[in-house]
Enzyme design. Sequence first.
Site, PDB file in Angstrom:
ATOM      1  N   THR A  13       0.844  -1.187   0.000  1.00  0.00           N
ATOM      2  CA  THR A  13       0.000   0.000   0.000  1.00  0.00           C
ATOM      3  C   THR A  13       0.881   1.239   0.000  1.00  0.00           C
ATOM      4  O   THR A  13       1.894   1.289   0.703  1.00  0.00           O
ATOM      5  CB  THR A  13      -0.946   0.027   1.211  1.00  0.00           C
ATOM      6  OG1 THR A  13      -1.633   1.275   1.247  1.00  0.00           O
ATOM      7  CG2 THR A  13      -0.191  -0.157   2.520  1.00  0.00           C
TER       8      THR A  13
ATOM      9  N   GLU B 282      -5.350  -2.700   4.011  1.00  0.00           N
ATOM     10  CA  GLU B 282      -5.187  -3.428   5.263  1.00  0.00           C
ATOM     11  C   GLU B 282      -6.419  -4.230   5.673  1.00  0.00           C
ATOM     12  O   GLU B 282      -6.381  -4.973   6.662  1.00  0.00           O
ATOM     13  CB  GLU B 282      -4.824  -2.447   6.384  1.00  0.00           C
ATOM     14  CG  GLU B 282      -3.475  -1.780   6.217  1.00  0.00           C
ATOM     15  CD  GLU B 282      -3.495  -0.527   5.337  1.00  0.00           C
ATOM     16  OE1 GLU B 282      -2.520   0.236   5.373  1.00  0.00           O
ATOM     17  OE2 GLU B 282      -4.502  -0.313   4.605  1.00  0.00           O
TER      18      GLU B 282
ATOM     19  N   LYS C 288      -8.624  22.615   9.758  1.00  0.00           N
ATOM     20  CA  LYS C 288      -8.918  23.259  11.038  1.00  0.00           C
ATOM     21  C   LYS C 288      -8.775  24.765  10.865  1.00  0.00           C
ATOM     22  O   LYS C 288      -7.672  25.301  10.766  1.00  0.00           O
ATOM     23  CB  LYS C 288      -7.977  22.762  12.138  1.00  0.00           C
ATOM     24  CG  LYS C 288      -8.429  23.186  13.542  1.00  0.00           C
ATOM     25  CD  LYS C 288      -7.660  22.461  14.631  1.00  0.00           C
ATOM     26  CE  LYS C 288      -8.247  22.765  15.997  1.00  0.00           C
ATOM     27  NZ  LYS C 288      -7.538  22.051  17.081  1.00  0.00           N
TER      28      LYS C 288
ATOM     29  N   TRP D  51     -13.328  22.460  12.957  1.00  0.00           N
ATOM     30  CA  TRP D  51     -13.036  21.483  11.930  1.00  0.00           C
ATOM     31  C   TRP D  51     -13.954  21.678  10.730  1.00  0.00           C
ATOM     32  O   TRP D  51     -15.138  21.957  10.875  1.00  0.00           O
ATOM     33  CB  TRP D  51     -13.197  20.063  12.468  1.00  0.00           C
ATOM     34  CG  TRP D  51     -12.227  19.723  13.547  1.00  0.00           C
ATOM     35  CD1 TRP D  51     -12.484  19.611  14.887  1.00  0.00           C
ATOM     36  CD2 TRP D  51     -10.831  19.477  13.395  1.00  0.00           C
ATOM     37  NE1 TRP D  51     -11.338  19.297  15.573  1.00  0.00           N
ATOM     38  CE2 TRP D  51     -10.309  19.212  14.683  1.00  0.00           C
ATOM     39  CE3 TRP D  51      -9.972  19.453  12.302  1.00  0.00           C
ATOM     40  CZ2 TRP D  51      -8.969  18.924  14.903  1.00  0.00           C
ATOM     41  CZ3 TRP D  51      -8.647  19.162  12.507  1.00  0.00           C
ATOM     42  CH2 TRP D  51      -8.156  18.900  13.792  1.00  0.00           C
TER      43      TRP D  51
END
Length: 548
Positions: A188, A335, A439, A444
């Site tokens: 990956t 994964e 941010k 956020w």
Amino acid sequence: MAMTDFLATQNYTEQHHCELSLASVFLSGIEAGGKQEIVTQGGLRMNYLDLHDRVHRLGKILQDLGIQEQMRVAVLERDTHRYLEAYFAVPMLGATLMTANIRLSVDQLRYTLEHSGTQLIITAAEFLPLLEQVYALQERIPRIVVIGEAQGTNLPVVGEYEALLTQAERGFQFPYVSEDSVATHFYTTGTTGQPKGVTYTHRQLVTHTLAVGMALGTADEYQALRYNDVYMPLTPMFHVHAWGLPYVATLLGLKQVYPGRYEAQQLVELVRDEGVSFSHCVPTVLQMILVEAEQRALSLPGWKVMVGGSAMSPALAKRAQARGLHVFAGYGMSETCPVISFVRTTRAEALAHPERICRVGHPMPLTQLGIEAPDGSMSEEGEQGELVARSVWLTPAYYRDPVMSVQLWRGGYLHTGDVAVKDADGAFRIVDRTKDVIKSGGEWLSSLELEAYLSEHAAVEEVAVIAITNEKWGERPCAFITLKPACQGDDALIAELQDLLRARIREGKLPPYAIPEQICFVSDLPRTSVGKLNKKMLREQLIRQESV
């Protein structure tokens, strides 16, 4: 040929002990598929009985070349029947299939081949020049089986794939292989540093295959994968087992279509001419197909497409539905084998609420998903946090990388790096990547939400939003936009896009600070080796521009 005949002639079990191995998947698939067609690049047609013969011949070739238990065999090939043969023959021999990423840089490909300990390479002739670069200064070069003609190469080619298959003796018996042996190995590139290796055992692959097949088989007709479907992968077979769907399709004995190169005109024609009804792809490939279909005024009714890899916007979903496609989101990562969730929906709900089918959806059978708060506790419904997972098939560790393995599995959950929310209906919704969230002024802001709303404009083809530094607010959003043909990127369009976002702010769907600091029109957006938007590269490009 009956299953009992196969079992009588093949040494797949030891003392009547049946394993959850790919041999079991393969045998069931041969029995189910029989003379069902497998269509591949160039119009070649074969059936499951042919596949059985070719897989066994490939096993004999590999054994004669000295391939033994747990040795790595790398494959560099397009999406063809030969890759499908390697999916089974290599692991069924007890060796490990290393699906090499043909889109990596030369240095990255060299690293993955060396780090994995690859001892034999099966490659299409078109990739020989790439391998010559990889091994230009290397003393140890694995032996190579080439698909096609190998002209003028100094690489250690031991034979041509089809010629070797023709010469191989029939009746080869695969040895007993434990379900706990490592079947696949790949890398990956979604994290920083060198590519990270992940591995999967036979047991993990079989349980993932069964769970995906059960989940899709019991889904609504809008998205179901049934025995009469025609399957065509549009996610490269080197990328996380093509999301595991070739194993599912083979187990069920479906008609399969392998397109080779992803060329829009060919793909659209294969869907139409071969009756393709189920596929999966990243949003970029979906966009490419839609452009082709729109230009030719073609509809592709009933084509079910699972979209993942990166977020599908509601605008893209509606655009696909307008061409008759049944699109819905799936979710996973290298994964996680990869599929761990997908949106369960109906045709009526999908058409009425396209935003819902863009969520990552509900957990697969045998999978637990949760939202982890910054303090490590599990968050409640509606609260943001990192999406974490548990399942029997998740990779246990990064290959030969104990430090990053601890980070991946801290607290007993696999950490995805995605910020998510669990909605009231039990479906999970990705808000952003932890590294991509913005941010601004201590608050956020989701880059994915901004991308989705900007994509609603009729002139917008694709959007990537990243954070840029700001002295007053810390970070502010910056949007990079590609436009549809004949659309002009000018101040007037910027004003329209800003007005669109202001409307969403008035509706309460975006915070007041969501208007991007900059809107940049570009001819294309950088991508990773598997077609995802490469925001890391965009950030690096901005840094270079600011330093000039």
